[in-house]
Design a protein around this motif. Sequence first.
Motif, PDB file in Angstrom:
ATOM      1  N   ILE A   1      39.571  86.202  91.381  1.00 21.93           N
ATOM      2  CA  ILE A   1      38.169  86.619  91.523  1.00 21.93           C
ATOM      3  C   ILE A   1      37.430  86.056  90.322  1.00 21.93           C
ATOM      4  O   ILE A   1      37.766  86.370  89.176  1.00 21.93           O
ATOM      5  CB  ILE A   1      38.007  88.146  91.546  1.00 21.93           C
ATOM      6  CG1 ILE A   1      38.700  88.756  92.765  1.00 21.93           C
ATOM      7  CG2 ILE A   1      36.540  88.534  91.562  1.00 21.93           C
ATOM      8  CD1 ILE A   1      38.633  90.275  92.786  1.00 21.93           C
TER       9      ILE A   1
ATOM     10  N   CYS B   1      33.587  85.332  88.586  1.00 23.15           N
ATOM     11  CA  CYS B   1      32.154  85.606  88.585  1.00 23.15           C
ATOM     12  C   CYS B   1      31.471  84.560  87.708  1.00 23.15           C
ATOM     13  O   CYS B   1      31.688  84.510  86.497  1.00 23.15           O
ATOM     14  CB  CYS B   1      31.879  87.014  88.044  1.00 23.15           C
ATOM     15  SG  CYS B   1      30.153  87.522  88.131  1.00 23.15           S
TER      16      CYS B   1
ATOM     17  N   MET C   1      28.940  90.564  90.581  1.00 19.25           N
ATOM     18  CA  MET C   1      30.152  91.295  90.916  1.00 19.25           C
ATOM     19  C   MET C   1      29.867  92.799  90.982  1.00 19.25           C
ATOM     20  O   MET C   1      30.377  93.595  90.194  1.00 19.25           O
ATOM     21  CB  MET C   1      31.248  90.995  89.894  1.00 19.25           C
ATOM     22  CG  MET C   1      32.639  91.433  90.340  1.00 19.25           C
ATOM     23  SD  MET C   1      33.174  90.719  91.907  1.00 19.25           S
ATOM     24  CE  MET C   1      33.257  88.978  91.490  1.00 19.25           C
TER      25      MET C   1
ATOM     26  N   ARG D   1      33.853  93.891  94.733  1.00 20.33           N
ATOM     27  CA  ARG D   1      35.214  94.122  94.236  1.00 20.33           C
ATOM     28  C   ARG D   1      36.047  94.892  95.271  1.00 20.33           C
ATOM     29  O   ARG D   1      37.199  94.567  95.546  1.00 20.33           O
ATOM     30  CB  ARG D   1      35.152  94.897  92.915  1.00 20.33           C
ATOM     31  CG  ARG D   1      36.452  94.903  92.145  1.00 20.33           C
ATOM     32  CD  ARG D   1      36.246  95.580  90.798  1.00 20.33           C
ATOM     33  NE  ARG D   1      35.254  94.878  90.020  1.00 20.33           N
ATOM     34  CZ  ARG D   1      35.502  93.798  89.301  1.00 20.33           C
ATOM     35  NH1 ARG D   1      36.725  93.301  89.279  1.00 20.33           N
ATOM     36  NH2 ARG D   1      34.547  93.226  88.590  1.00 20.33           N
TER      37      ARG D   1
ATOM     38  N   SER E   1      36.831  92.618  98.247  1.00 26.74           N
ATOM     39  CA  SER E   1      37.817  91.567  97.951  1.00 26.74           C
ATOM     40  C   SER E   1      39.238  92.100  97.978  1.00 26.74           C
ATOM     41  O   SER E   1      40.182  91.361  98.296  1.00 26.74           O
ATOM     42  CB  SER E   1      37.516  90.942  96.582  1.00 26.74           C
ATOM     43  OG  SER E   1      37.747  91.877  95.538  1.00 26.74           O
TER      44      SER E   1
ATOM     45  N   GLU F   1      41.196  87.943  87.178  1.00 29.76           N
ATOM     46  CA  GLU F   1      39.748  88.087  87.164  1.00 29.76           C
ATOM     47  C   GLU F   1      39.149  87.302  85.995  1.00 29.76           C
ATOM     48  O   GLU F   1      39.637  87.374  84.867  1.00 29.76           O
ATOM     49  CB  GLU F   1      39.329  89.558  87.071  1.00 29.76           C
ATOM     50  CG  GLU F   1      39.739  90.368  88.302  1.00 29.76           C
ATOM     51  CD  GLU F   1      39.095  91.742  88.329  1.00 29.76           C
ATOM     52  OE1 GLU F   1      38.028  91.907  87.696  1.00 29.76           O
ATOM     53  OE2 GLU F   1      39.653  92.646  88.978  1.00 29.76           O
TER      54      GLU F   1
END
Length: 462
Positions: free
Chosen positions: A42, A44, A188, A193, A196, A205
């Motif tokens: 993930i 951002c 985010m 979150r 996902s 992350e």
Amino acid sequence: MSFTAFNFEPSLQEGLDAMGFDRPTPIQEMAIPVILEGRDLIACAQTGTGKTAAFVLPILNKISKSGSGTLNTLILAPTRELAIQIDQQIQGFSYFLGISSVPIYGGGDGIVWEQQKKALETGAEIVVATPGRLIALLAGGKIDLSSLEHLILDEADRMMDMGFSDDILKIVNYLPQNRQTILFSATMPPKIRQFSMKFLNRPEEISLAIGKTAEGVTQSMYSVYDTQKEDLVRYILSKKAYEAVIIFASTKDKVKALYKVLRKQFDIEAFHSDLEQVEREKIMSNFKNKAVKILIGTDIISRGIDVVGIELIINFDTPSDPEDYVHRVGRTARADKEGEAITFVNPKDQYKFVRIEKLIGMNITQNSLPEGFESGPEYAGEKSKPSGALSSGSKPKNKKKKKPNNKQAGEGRSPAHDSKPRSNAPKPQAAPRPETPKSAPVANETTETFSKFGQRKNVIES
């Protein structure tokens, strides 16, 4: 560090050298090693940080090593413009690799549909698709996705805002469970979150600070009334022979209206959702090639349009979301170039602009209106309120008493209206509406989807 530190395949590194790629951006430096190791991710990162290359390069390297000739990677993007842009970048990076990609998006006629269907059936290594069109193709054809190893979601927050959550989950159900999943998002919030975790497996992350505009952008604002905006934008565009300008308006109706005003004087095109796909592609191609100098659009072009050399961004309307400001401004000062961003702020938008300044962590310079313009509204700054006395950005009527003349007799309120005393009687109050009962709490979707954290399950039953 240098790109050579990633130990890419020689053919991929040769392509990077040919394109002048020397040093990775921060998001590339952090994300590429994670993707090369095969872990879910993930990330951002906002527009203009080089995020497309951050996921494309390691995927190309892995495909080049494996020599896969079947469908290997699916990239989902919220808009056709972003899908096309990603596909073009893949073609550029893979010039020496012989890896094929195909964009899948809505619009076009039956011929385009058949071409996209055939491309999926015969198998390009990489497919870049918008969720809606891909769902339609999957439902209507015998498409084998069993060989897929990578799923990438770009601008996941935008896809959720556009209502693609269910489509994404349906697409996930078609994919092998044993895959690497990568999610990139400009913001985010908790909903991203939680969403996902339905299809990622113990993801790493990475988060870069949201709200930082590029150092090469000179930012300023004008405090104006709505009635002054058109003259001001004409003045700014007339000061210099700009090669590439984007003007952002809040709605497509404003885009169309402003285009009609400016096209008489400037080389300009309007970009909005009412255009056919062929028209949109032609306009964007002409803008990239500098055949069109000025583009007017909504926030549809604030993300995913990668055009180097945009000199000026004009926010004809102050964006409602501070992060949209960052995305708009991110269109300029790309690839270490310089750019300028100018925002028009009317009285009702002053509070929005204060929120923008807080997000980016700086006070933006206020310009004085040019000579010949009437004075604009006073900018209240931190004292601005979400809903002030002015209900619009229009210039208020002058309440000072003036001697009436023939010219003024038909304007504004009549003398009889001015002299009429106001009634002190209280206005009748509407009956209160019955209180709507609060809905029952919703169960945690993440808990229901997993028997334990990190164990991936398909979430839509076939």
